[in-house]
Write an enzyme that holds these catalytic residues in place. Sequence first.
Site, PDB file in Angstrom:
ATOM      1  N   ASN A  32     -84.655 -84.513 -14.550  1.00  0.00           N
ATOM      2  CA  ASN A  32     -83.122 -84.901 -14.038  1.00  0.00           C
ATOM      3  C   ASN A  32     -83.314 -85.690 -12.524  1.00  0.00           C
ATOM      4  O   ASN A  32     -84.268 -85.107 -12.003  1.00  0.00           O
ATOM      5  CB  ASN A  32     -82.435 -83.623 -14.086  1.00  0.00           C
ATOM      6  CG  ASN A  32     -83.212 -82.273 -13.879  1.00  0.00           C
ATOM      7  OD1 ASN A  32     -83.495 -81.998 -12.741  1.00  0.00           O
ATOM      8  ND2 ASN A  32     -83.513 -81.570 -15.129  1.00  0.00           N
ATOM      9  N   GLU A  78     -80.305 -78.060 -14.667  1.00  0.00           N
ATOM     10  CA  GLU A  78     -81.127 -77.704 -13.667  1.00  0.00           C
ATOM     11  C   GLU A  78     -80.199 -77.960 -12.378  1.00  0.00           C
ATOM     12  O   GLU A  78     -80.906 -77.775 -11.386  1.00  0.00           O
ATOM     13  CB  GLU A  78     -82.480 -78.334 -13.612  1.00  0.00           C
ATOM     14  CG  GLU A  78     -83.343 -78.189 -14.619  1.00  0.00           C
ATOM     15  CD  GLU A  78     -83.781 -76.656 -14.852  1.00  0.00           C
ATOM     16  OE1 GLU A  78     -83.496 -75.757 -14.131  1.00  0.00           O
ATOM     17  OE2 GLU A  78     -84.863 -76.387 -15.507  1.00  0.00           O
TER      18      GLU A  78
HETATM   19 ZN   LIG Z   1     -87.730 -79.279 -16.470  1.00  0.00          ZN
END
Ligand SMILES: [Zn+2]
Length: 215
Positions: A32, A78
Amino acid sequence: MDWHSELLLRQEIVKVGKRLKQEGLVAHTDGNISVRLDANWILITPSGVNKGELKPNQILKVNLSDGEAEGLGKPSVETPFHLAIYKSREDVNAVVHAHPPYATAFAAAGISLKEPIFPEMVVRFGEIPLVPYATPGTERLAELVGESIRDHEALLLQNHGAITVGQNLEEACGLMEALEWTAKVFWLAKALGELIPLRPSEIARLAPMRSNPFK
Ligand SMILES: [Zn+2]
């Protein structure tokens, strides 16, 4: 921030996604990327999307103080650790999280990249600590990352992957490449025998250059 500057940042995230994918630093929908938009908002990649095929309009806006998301789909799982990093480091404007194979192998083996074995490593990273394992997406992981990032530009996440940060996306992505390069050299050197770390006097000579790691 005006819409044109925001669009440029979205396009930059798309480019970084392609770069991570092409360089084999992420697999499938892993990884990400985020960037600070202004005092209140960040842009972050969506959950469950192949980072090599991102579109600018799939990127979400997330509020730094309450985590509220604007946009289509769901923000990265995340997101909590990205928010923790921006709150912990005012100088950081971009965060990259990937699972580069060599760096992640060290993280899985529980070995940090602390031994300084070449000068660029000292200048770029100082040392690369290993953050203890916590379940992905949890506040516990966010807490651990927020603490560890205070004095470092790169982290290994035990049994998981790596995080790099920068003043902009180019720096954060470049550091992810440099981190993987470092891990690969470590692995190769270890395969040849014992590592020979740089002498403490040499580290002391190199350390002041770290105050401006991006120049
Ligand atoms: Zn990861």
